[in-house]
Design an enzyme around this catalytic site. Structure first.
Site, PDB file in Angstrom:
ATOM      1  N   GLY A 191     -11.243 -14.923  21.533  1.00 28.67           N
ATOM      2  CA  GLY A 191     -11.586 -16.329  21.369  1.00 28.67           C
ATOM      3  C   GLY A 191     -11.468 -17.037  22.704  1.00 28.67           C
ATOM      4  N   CYS A 192     -11.980 -18.240  22.777  1.00 26.11           N
ATOM      5  CA  CYS A 192     -11.911 -19.017  24.016  1.00 26.11           C
ATOM      6  C   CYS A 192     -10.457 -19.217  24.452  1.00 26.11           C
ATOM      7  CB  CYS A 192     -12.562 -20.378  23.830  1.00 26.11           C
ATOM      8  SG  CYS A 192     -14.355 -20.298  23.736  1.00 26.11           S
ATOM      9  N   SER A 193     -10.204 -18.923  25.705  1.00 25.95           N
ATOM     10  CA  SER A 193      -8.892 -19.128  26.322  1.00 25.95           C
ATOM     11  C   SER A 193      -7.748 -18.477  25.550  1.00 25.95           C
ATOM     12  CB  SER A 193      -8.623 -20.624  26.509  1.00 25.95           C
ATOM     13  OG  SER A 193      -9.606 -21.206  27.326  1.00 25.95           O
ATOM     14  N   SER A 194      -8.033 -17.413  24.823  1.00 23.47           N
ATOM     15  CA  SER A 194      -7.018 -16.745  24.013  1.00 23.47           C
ATOM     16  C   SER A 194      -5.938 -16.068  24.852  1.00 23.47           C
ATOM     17  CB  SER A 194      -7.667 -15.722  23.088  1.00 23.47           C
ATOM     18  OG  SER A 194      -8.432 -14.787  23.831  1.00 23.47           O
TER      19      SER A 194
END
Length: 171
Positions: free
Chosen positions: A74-77
């Protein structure tokens, strides 16, 4: 949250073709099901917004015991977040503290189309086609399938120690 239908369309056939894989797709996951999943399987894959903290708090991941390998797609995970005067923190650290040997996460926001291609390639190389038994090598080789390999392809990083596919991974 309903806006990742293209991601589901790309990844769902991969998941469905792996008969031993279990999971939730296209609906909000239940926290207890997620905790059970990360405890009872060798590989845990989260493909959604962020690292899934909305559904499973990092503190509970630390206490639960986790999968050998975790993919947080996921985004910026995998982004380090400042914690005031303390050391920076990232959700993958909770998985490592919970017992996961290796966690893949993204250092910054990514486009769904490119990260879906990356994930498809990663799973193909590492698990499905078994072109590589190394998760780290598969991450590295999958960067090039992205339209923007030096932007989106560079976002996924591995925390922890190298893990290999022993051909009997359960999800």
């Amino acid at each position: 949250s309903g806006d990742l239908t293209a991601t589901q369309k790309i990844l769902q056939p991969i998941f469905d073709n792996q008969k031993s894989w279990k999971g939730v797709s296209g609906k909000i996951p239940v926290k207890d099901d997620l905790l059970n999943s990360i405890k009872s399987n060798e590989l845990f894959i989260y493909s959604g917004h962020g690292a899934g903290e909305k559904y499973i708090p990092p503190q509970e991941v630390e206490r639960s015991g986790t999968s050998i390998a975790t993919l947080l797609i996921g985004c910026s995970s995998g982004k380090l977040r400042e914690a005031g005067e303390f050391e920076p923190f990232a959700t993958p650290f909770s998985y490592l503290m919970g017992g996961s040997a290796c966690v893949v996460g993204n250092l910054w926001d990514v486009t769904d189309g490119d990260i879906d291609k990356f994930t498809q390639s990663l799973l193909g190389k590492w698990i499905i086609d078994e072109e590589s038994d190394s998760l780290l090598q598969s991450v590295s080789q999958s960067r090039d399938v992205c339209k923007f390999p030096f932007l989106i392809g560079a976002a996924p990083v591995c925390y922890g120690v190298p893990v290999v596919n022993n051909s009997t991974i359960t999800i």
